[in-house]
Design a protein around this motif. Structure first.
Motif, short mmCIF file in Angstrom:
data_model
loop_
_atom_site.label_atom_id
_atom_site.label_comp_id
_atom_site.label_asym_id
_atom_site.label_seq_id
_atom_site.Cartn_x
_atom_site.Cartn_y
_atom_site.Cartn_z
N ASP A 7 0.85 -1.19 0.00
CA ASP A 7 0.00 0.00 0.00
C ASP A 7 0.89 1.24 0.00
O ASP A 7 2.11 1.14 -0.04
N LYS A 51 -4.72 3.01 -0.36
CA LYS A 51 -4.88 2.49 -1.73
C LYS A 51 -5.79 3.38 -2.57
O LYS A 51 -6.41 2.92 -3.52
N THR A 76 -2.91 4.16 -15.11
CA THR A 76 -1.61 4.07 -14.45
C THR A 76 -1.11 5.48 -14.23
O THR A 76 -1.21 6.33 -15.11
N LEU A 91 1.72 3.62 -10.00
CA LEU A 91 0.49 3.22 -9.32
C LEU A 91 -0.46 2.70 -10.39
O LEU A 91 -0.84 3.45 -11.30
N TYR A 92 -0.84 1.45 -10.29
CA TYR A 92 -1.76 0.83 -11.24
C TYR A 92 -3.10 0.63 -10.55
O TYR A 92 -3.15 0.40 -9.34
N GLY A 93 -4.18 0.66 -11.32
CA GLY A 93 -5.47 0.38 -10.71
C GLY A 93 -6.64 0.74 -11.59
O GLY A 93 -6.53 0.85 -12.81
N LEU A 124 -8.08 7.07 -8.33
CA LEU A 124 -7.50 5.78 -8.68
C LEU A 124 -7.54 4.88 -7.45
O LEU A 124 -6.94 5.20 -6.42
N VAL A 126 -5.98 1.94 -6.13
CA VAL A 126 -4.69 1.35 -6.46
C VAL A 126 -4.71 -0.16 -6.19
O VAL A 126 -5.07 -0.59 -5.10
N THR A 127 -4.31 -0.94 -7.20
CA THR A 127 -4.23 -2.39 -7.06
C THR A 127 -2.79 -2.90 -7.10
O THR A 127 -2.53 -4.03 -6.70
N ILE A 129 1.45 -1.32 -6.70
CA ILE A 129 2.40 -0.23 -6.49
C ILE A 129 3.79 -0.81 -6.67
O ILE A 129 4.15 -1.78 -6.00
#
Length: 182
Positions: A7, A51, A76, A91-93, A124, A126-127, A129
């Motif tokens: 996280d 997140k 992203t 940071l993806y999500g 976002l 976040v899923t 990092i």
């Protein structure tokens, strides 16, 4: 492969807070659609939870990020250290757009410092990092933020910005729906 984080901890947040700009990347579902990468600044980014992050989105000539996020949610966000120790953080999500005319916008906007007439907030969830070395990112000296976007928004005023959004932000360059509230 970069180092993953579960996280946004104090180390990740400190790195984010130290950056003066970031990049957002999105793409439509269509294979022939255009991938979009947009630079952002103006102290518009905030960490809202371990997140959850978001940024204030100001009126611009395009609406790609909003259109792509509305279509498929993929987003992203990338930060690069241009000063000090080299580092890249991604940071993806799943993204979500809250327009100025949407319920809940007024409560959210209070978490940000705004410059002039924001058109939306992009959130976002976040899923993933990760960071990576950043050895190939050049060093730059920060001089300051540009003021053209702020001056342009103030000159146009609220009604002028809405008219501009109606003309320029209703659809993306690939024909996807953009802003709803204009």
């Amino acid at each position: 492969m970069g180092k993953p984080y579960p996280d946004i901890d104090a180390t990740v947040r400190a790195f984010i807070d130290a950056q003066k700009m970031f990049f957002v990347a999105t793409a439509p579902l269509a294979g022939d659609g255009r991938v979009n990468v947009s630079p952002k600044g103006l102290d518009s980014f905030r960490v809202l939870g371990p997140k959850l992050v978001g940024y204030v989105d100001y009126t611009g000539s395009g609406v790609e990020t909003i259109a792509h996020v509305r279509e498929n949610g993929r987003l992203t966000i990338m930060f690069c250290a241009f000063e000090g120790k080299p580092n890249i953080l991604r940071l993806y999500g799943t993204g979500r757009v809250v327009e100025a005319s949407d319920p809940g916008f007024a409560a959210l906007i209070g978490k940000f410092e705004t410059q002039t007439h924001p058109r939306s907030i992009v959130l976002l969830e976040v899923t993933r990092i990760t960071d990576s070395c950043g050895f190939g990112v050049p060093l730059y000296e920060y001089v300051g933020q540009r003021d053209q976007l702020i001056v342009s928004g103030e000159r146009k005023g609220a009604e002028g910005l809405l008219e501009y959004q109606r003309k320029k932000n209703a659809t993306s360059i690939d024909g996807l729906a953009g802003l709803r509230g204009v």
